[in-house]
Design an enzyme around this catalytic site. Structure first.
Site, PDB file in Angstrom:
ATOM      1  N   GLY A 213       0.795  -1.194   0.000  1.00 18.61           N
ATOM      2  CA  GLY A 213       0.000   0.000   0.000  1.00 18.61           C
ATOM      3  C   GLY A 213       0.855   1.283   0.000  1.00 18.61           C
ATOM      4  N   CYS A 214       0.354   2.627   0.055  1.00 15.98           N
ATOM      5  CA  CYS A 214       1.050   3.928   0.009  1.00 15.98           C
ATOM      6  C   CYS A 214       0.068   5.084  -0.157  1.00 15.98           C
ATOM      7  CB  CYS A 214       2.063   4.007  -1.123  1.00 15.98           C
ATOM      8  SG  CYS A 214       3.535   2.983  -0.911  1.00 15.98           S
ATOM      9  N   ALA A 215       0.547   6.259   0.206  1.00 13.27           N
ATOM     10  CA  ALA A 215      -0.246   7.472   0.012  1.00 13.27           C
ATOM     11  C   ALA A 215       0.566   8.449  -0.815  1.00 13.27           C
ATOM     12  CB  ALA A 215      -0.580   8.097   1.357  1.00 13.27           C
TER      13      ALA A 215
END
Lengths: 367, 247
Positions: free
Chosen positions: A16-18
């Site tokens: 995942g990541c932003a």
């Protein structure tokens, strides 16, 4: 023992990541607080193993010099790098990057920045940018314990291991003013996370923050190596930066065409295009097949004059765009935008594989 | 009837959801949540017919595994809304993101605005449990992907000139349920496993009933919406991949 312990490739953990970006198209500068606020809302998308920012317009007093941000594992790495830079450039200024000591960041490397001028006599037929690119590749590949993580003019990358809001405080981003900021919160997939492996990845004026995974990394890497790029970071995102540098700076493709190379239409869609376009897009796919990015991704690419949001063709990672007057916002989640701009003029989701761009206005553009 | 107003600012999603569960356990049946921004999993696992009024932008997985409550969002939602919900309602005044209603098993999700990609992926019906997703605006690619049951209705209201109602790969892998799309759907937009069929009077009766509910929620005109023709999409097979790994 290397600072930061394990490195990319030493270890593998499952996913995942932003990402977030803010650009004022009039070139109006604002400090780093907004971007830190925006990225911190998406805390659940990161796990504390990487956070970082890119900022454009932050060094106006040194805007004609290449600003190298460099991390060192040890003093020998610094001495080796400084000797090399003094031999190959004119070092106009060198200083430690100002930081705020935080308890949670005990394994920070030594962080320095250098403002460099390239003497014309040194170029030997190379362009200035090619010369600087080679300096970066040399340090990262050949000087033990040294890593150049930012090398553009009037811009800088700030990154490390930690949650992005902590990294922002660590680097005192509220003290910088830029017209374009991007940010990343990392949740490393496959790798342990080290300071150099945090996003943004950057070369010359380019920087990229990325959520996803580039499954075509192997093909892209081998293709780039034919043009002198060395992928030393063992992280897929690195290839996006070099591909953009190759396509746009060396091959002079316009930005929208470069995006067609990175995320080309599917053949079934190409078949339905009118003839001219079909031929052009087919030619791009043939010539640049090895530059196609496969796998799920949403990226925010920044350059001195523009910010580009792009997802893979079937949008396997999210991206939301909003505009408020001359400011364009991009983020993995709408909440990140609403946190710093509660009432945008318009909010929308781009189409998969179709770039959204913010550009500096004529008057403000960097030549 | 007991009503409570709760401020979400400064709370983590975990604190907010713990408080919600406590309020519901204490017998509160209408909760206004204000200053919501990015808080995930709101309403997850709630199994009483309470009402949550959300003001702001709720985070991803809104109403996941929910069984009974009615959530109204005065704003836009993010991704994965109604993940595997079993019953209840999620009503959104603004837009919603990707994978809305994934694996939904019952209840309804109404969105006034536009939605992203992969909406209704693998929604499934069983006996009287028939999940419904109704979208007022337009949808991205893979609408109704791997759909196994239930109903999805797409209206395409407030479109910009030339903007398609729906993206590509509609109903890819679909093997149950029905999709109704108001306006024109081109053959090349469809997945391989789905086909366009004639609308019957029965279909219009179903639409009339569903859309009466939808238009009442958002103060829209039902006759105006019904004036345009609908396209009906059904799966070509109940086991599209039955022969895929059979040698």
């Amino acid at each position: 023992m290397k600072a930061g312990g394990l490195r990319e490739g030493d270890f593998r953990i499952p996913s995942g990541c932003a990402v977030a970006g803010i650009m004022n198209e009039d070139g109006k500068r604002f400090n780093g607080e907004k971007i830190v606020q925006a990225i911190s809302i998406m805390r659940e998308r990161s796990n504390g193993l990487g956070g970082g920012f890119s900022a454009y317009g932050i060094y106006p007093e040194f805007k004609d010099y290449y600003a190298f941000h460099v991390m060192f594992d040890h003093e020998e790495g610094r001495h080796g790098t400084e000797t090399f830079l003094q031999e190959s450039t004119v070092v106009v200024k060198s200083e430690a990057i100002p930081i705020r000591k935080q308890l949670s960041m005990t394994d920070a490397p030594l962080l320095w920045r250098y403002f460099l001028e390239v003497p014309k006599s040194r170029l030997n037929g190379l362009t200035e940018e090619d010369y600087v690119m080679r300096l970066v590749m040399h340090v990262n590949d050949s000087i033990e314990g040294a890593f150049v993580f930012s090398s553009g003019k009037n811009m800088g990358v700030f990154k490390g291991v930690g949650y992005p809001e902590d990294i922002g405080r660590f680097f005192r981003l509220e003290e910088y003013e830029g017209y374009l900021w991007t940010a990343h919160g990392r949740f490393p997939t496959n790798t342990p996370g080290w300071w150099g492996g945090a996003h943004p990845f950057s070369l010359l004026g380019w920087s990229v923050v990325h959520n996803g995974e580039i499954s075509s990394y192997g093909i892209n890497k081998r293709y780039l190596e034919m043009f002198g790029y060395r992928c030393t970071l063992m992280t897929d995102t690195e290839v996006i930066v070099y591909l953009l540098d190759l396509l746009m700076r060396k091959h002079n493709l316009p930005l929208d065409v470069a995006c067609l190379v990175l995320a080309p239409p599917f053949w079934r869609d190409i078949d339905r295009m009118e003839e001219n376009r079909r031929e052009a897009v087919t030619a791009l796919r043939m010539i640049y097949g090895s530059a196609l990015l496969n796998g799920p991704f949403s990226v925010i690419i920044a350059h001195e004059n523009e910010m580009i949001g792009l997802t893979d063709r079937i949008m396997l990672r999210p991206l939301v765009i909003a505009r408020k007057e001359a400011t364009l916002y991009m983020a993995s989640e709408e909440a990140a935008i609403r946190e710093v701009c509660p009432y945008p003029d318009r909010v929308w989701t781009p189409k998969g594989g179709v770039p959204v761009m913010a550009r500096l206005n004529e008057a403000a553009a960097v030549r | 009837m007991a009503l409570v107003k709760h401020d979400a600012r400064g709370l983590s999603f975990r604190e907010l959801n713990e408080r919600l569960h406590r309020l519901v356990a204490d017998g509160i049946d209408i909760i206004d949540l204000v200053n919501v921004n990015g808080h995930r999993y709101i309403g997850t696992g709630l199994a009483k017919p309470v009402r949550l009024n959300i003001y702001g932008t709720p985070g991803s997985d809104l109403g996941a595994f929910m069984d009974g409550p009615e959530i109204r969002v005065n704003g836009s939602g993010q991704d994965a809304i109604g993940n595997t919900m079993n019953s209840g309602a999620i009503i959104i005044n603004g837009d919603a993101g990707n994978v809305l209603g994934l694996s939904m098993r019952g209840g309804k999700i109404f969105v006034r605005g536009n939605v992203g990609h992969r909406v209704g992926i693998h929604i499934k019906a069983f006996a009287e449990q028939v999940p419904r997703i109704i979208v007022g605006g337009v949808a991205g690619d893979f609408f109704g992907e791997y759909m196994a049951g239930g109903r999805m209705i797409l209206l395409g209201l407030d479109r910009r000139a030339g903007q398609p109602v729906v993206g590509d790969y509609v109903g890819t892998g679909m093997h149950g349920g029905t999709i109704y799309i108001r306006g024109k759907v081109e053959e090349h937009q469809l997945g391989k496993e789905v086909g366009l069929v004639e609308m019957t009077e029965e279909d219009y009766a179903v639409l009339q009933e569903d859309l009466a509910e939808f238009t009442a929620c958002f103060n829209l005109s039902l006759p105006e919406i019904m004036r345009e023709p609908f396209a009906k999409l059904v799966p070509l097979s109940h086991r599209p991949y039955g022969q895929l790994y059979v040698y």
